[in-house]
Design a protein around this motif. Structure first.
Motif, mmCIF file in Angstrom:
data_model
loop_
_atom_site.group_PDB
_atom_site.id
_atom_site.type_symbol
_atom_site.label_atom_id
_atom_site.label_comp_id
_atom_site.label_asym_id
_atom_site.label_seq_id
_atom_site.Cartn_x
_atom_site.Cartn_y
_atom_site.Cartn_z
ATOM 1 N N GLY B 72 0.777 -1.232 0.000
ATOM 2 C CA GLY B 72 0.000 0.000 0.000
ATOM 3 C C GLY B 72 0.800 1.268 0.000
ATOM 4 O O GLY B 72 0.235 2.352 -0.110
ATOM 5 N N SER B 73 2.137 1.141 0.081
ATOM 6 C CA SER B 73 2.902 2.378 0.195
ATOM 7 C C SER B 73 4.003 2.509 -0.852
ATOM 8 O O SER B 73 4.273 3.606 -1.316
ATOM 9 C CB SER B 73 3.512 2.504 1.591
ATOM 10 O OG SER B 73 4.345 1.402 1.867
ATOM 11 N N ASN B 74 4.630 1.421 -1.254
ATOM 12 C CA ASN B 74 5.764 1.527 -2.167
ATOM 13 C C ASN B 74 5.345 1.504 -3.626
ATOM 14 O O ASN B 74 4.344 0.904 -4.004
ATOM 15 C CB ASN B 74 6.747 0.383 -1.915
ATOM 16 C CG ASN B 74 7.460 0.525 -0.598
ATOM 17 O OD1 ASN B 74 8.363 1.321 -0.460
ATOM 18 N ND2 ASN B 74 7.022 -0.248 0.395
ATOM 19 N N PHE B 75 6.163 2.157 -4.455
ATOM 20 C CA PHE B 75 5.974 2.162 -5.897
ATOM 21 C C PHE B 75 7.361 1.997 -6.484
ATOM 22 O O PHE B 75 8.250 2.814 -6.205
ATOM 23 C CB PHE B 75 5.326 3.481 -6.312
ATOM 24 C CG PHE B 75 5.078 3.645 -7.787
ATOM 25 C CD1 PHE B 75 5.466 4.809 -8.439
ATOM 26 C CD2 PHE B 75 4.430 2.663 -8.522
ATOM 27 C CE1 PHE B 75 5.226 4.976 -9.800
ATOM 28 C CE2 PHE B 75 4.193 2.819 -9.876
ATOM 29 C CZ PHE B 75 4.594 3.981 -10.520
ATOM 30 N N THR B 76 7.591 0.940 -7.255
ATOM 31 C CA THR B 76 8.947 0.640 -7.702
ATOM 32 C C THR B 76 9.075 0.694 -9.212
ATOM 33 O O THR B 76 8.115 0.426 -9.955
ATOM 34 C CB THR B 76 9.400 -0.749 -7.218
ATOM 35 O OG1 THR B 76 8.536 -1.740 -7.792
ATOM 36 C CG2 THR B 76 9.364 -0.854 -5.711
#
Lengths: 113, 114
Positions: B72-76
């Protein structure tokens, strides 16, 4: 293909002087953004212009948007050394949120004492 | 004030290696983007992401690139096999809600491919 052109690309000015940076773009868009970037740093949002005739001012900087002419200007009043940075305009041609930004080449501003 | 964060700040890798650049967008934002800036040049759009899928990508974003929102928080951003020309500053950005437009940029990851 959307083209965004800034001029001048390099601007050296003296403290206390006024100047304008121009941003022309090739599509019908009414959303334009100005960002500031210091060397090696990220993009700091300066202005968000969302309609024809929009004018926004913050300190010594004022931005305007003319969607009919497809032109935005960033006017600098009584420049100070702290304004030295690269300024980018960016155009959003999407119809909804989440659209890509197309950036201009940037104007590298140097304010000399 | 909420801000976009990125890690690492600088990544050095050898040509052909895989790299993963990480971003934590502003909490509750819905739209996410990756841009890159080759040294001395303008900022270029790579990809946008909304509702757990790519909404738009540029011609730069070829099969070597992929994006993911693993939680729900990281974007890679993953580059599978890096090339010398992938050396650039990579910026993550996010936009808040439907009907908002301003994109907030992270501090960037400088990728150097040797």
């Amino acid at each position: 293909e959307l083209k965004v052109e800034q001029n001048p690309l390099f601007l050296s000015m003296q403290e206390g002087k006024n100047y304008t940076i121009y941003c022309n773009y090739s599509t019908t868009s009414d959303r334009l953004y100005w960002y500031r970037q210091d060397p090696g740093k990220s993009l700091e949002s300066l202005f968000v212009l969302l309609s024809n005739g929009a004018v926004k001012q913050e300190g010594r900087l004022m931005a305007s948007l003319d969607t009919k002419a497809r032109l935005s200007t960033l006017h600098i009043t009584a420049a100070v050394h702290d304004l030295s940075a690269t300024y980018f305009c960016a155009v959003d041609e999407g119809e909804t949120s989440g659209s890509r930004l197309t950036f201009g080449e940037g104007t590298q501003l140097t304010v000399n004492p | 004030e909420p801000e976009v964060t990125q890690t690492p700040s600088h990544q050095v890798t050898q040509m052909g290696q895989e790299v993963i650049l990480r971003c934590v967008p502003i909490s509750n934002h819905l739209y996410f983007y990756w841009y890159r800036q080759i040294l001395g040049q303008k900022v270029e759009f790579l990809v946008s992401f909304y509702n757990n899928e790519i909404s738009e990508k540029s011609e730069i974003f070829d099969d070597q690139f992929s994006v993911e929102r693993p939680d729900g928080s990281n974007f890679t951003l993953k580059i599978r096999s890096t090339k010398l020309e992938d050396s650039a500053m990579y910026f993550c950005a996010s936009t808040g809600w439907i009907g908002s437009y301003e994109q907030y940029f992270g501090p960037g990851t400088r990728l150097t491919v040797t």
